[in-house]
Design an enzyme around this catalytic site. Structure first.
Site, PDB file in Angstrom:
ATOM      1  CG  ASN A  88      -2.559  -0.517   0.692  1.00  0.00           C
ATOM      2  OD1 ASN A  88      -1.813  -1.626  -0.059  1.00  0.00           O
ATOM      3  ND2 ASN A  88      -3.049  -0.587   1.902  1.00  0.00           N
ATOM      4  CG  ASP A 113      -0.728  -8.493  -8.089  1.00  0.00           C
ATOM      5  OD1 ASP A 113      -1.769  -8.268  -7.163  1.00  0.00           O
ATOM      6  OD2 ASP A 113      -0.489  -7.576  -7.471  1.00  0.00           O
ATOM      7  CG  ASN A 134      -4.867  -0.904  -1.736  1.00  0.00           C
ATOM      8  OD1 ASN A 134      -5.914  -0.263  -2.527  1.00  0.00           O
ATOM      9  ND2 ASN A 134      -5.237  -1.402  -1.310  1.00  0.00           N
TER      10      ASN A 134
END
Length: 213
Positions: A88, A113, A134
């Site tokens: 994040n 991913d 994120n």
């Protein structure tokens, strides 16, 4: 005497040190720690490790809140980096490296991913939104730009819509999935090389579509 010959062989195989300043950054996204090493969210780390191995370098130098290595890829002097901030906050590491080397977003390639693609499928984009990822969201925020190319690595959709997203991306690949995933890594490397050369269309042709292109 055999040891001397072995040493000469190692020297011959060594990758020449890249010349000139760093002109591109290739970022693999993931989470640090052994417990995350084989998870779907770490597909970017896994792909970048493959690239590093093929280039004869190890991504182990700690800089910019990341593990890094320098190498020659696509004819350019690149910084390979694996942010160690957890997913994040990936943008913090990318921003620090970009500021240090004066790298524009267009010369930053991000490998990460994608749960909307089946394992074994890839997708290249030249820019765009975070798509709910994120790590990409953090990079866009820190760079104040979404105009950086990215290679999306398919990790498979959730088994059903009720399956918790965090649990899914932090789950491990099955052995068969891991084999399929790793088969895409040479294609990821080719795509990154073409992006470094400024050939977005070529990278998309190489990577986009069904299966290992």
């Amino acid at each position: 005497m055999a040891d001397i010959f072995d040493l000469f062989k190692k020297i011959e195989k060594a990758t020449p040190a890249p010349a000139g300043p760093v002109t591109h950054i290739v970022v693999g996204l993931g989470n640090p720690g052994a417990q995350y090493a084989s998870t779907r969210h770490n597909a970017g780390f896994l792909a970048l490790d493959h690239i590093a191995q093929k280039l004869g370098v190890r991504i182990e130098r700690t800089r910019f809140k990341a593990l890094t290595a320098e190498a020659t890829l696509g004819g350019a002097h690149v910084l390979l980096m694996k942010p160690q901030t957890f997913m994040n906050l990936s943008g913090e590491a990318v921003r620090e490296a970009a500021a240090f080397y004066h790298i524009e977003p267009a010369n930053i390639i991000v490998i990460y991913d994608d749960i909307n693609l089946a394992v074994g499928r890839l997708r290249v984009r030249g820019k765009g939104s975070d798509g709910g990822h994120n790590g990409i969201k953090s990079i866009i925020y820190q760079l104040q730009s979404n105009e950086f190319p990215r290679v999306r690595v398919g990790v498979g959709e959730r088994p059903n819509p009720e399956y918790d997203l965090a649990d899914w991306v932090l789950s491990n690949f099955t052995p068969a999935e891991r084999e399929t995933l790793e088969a895409t890594f040479p294609v990821v490397q080719s795509g990154a090389e073409l992006l470094i050369k400024g050939d977005l269309a070529g990278a998309q042709q190489r990577c986009n579509g069904a299966g290992v292109c």
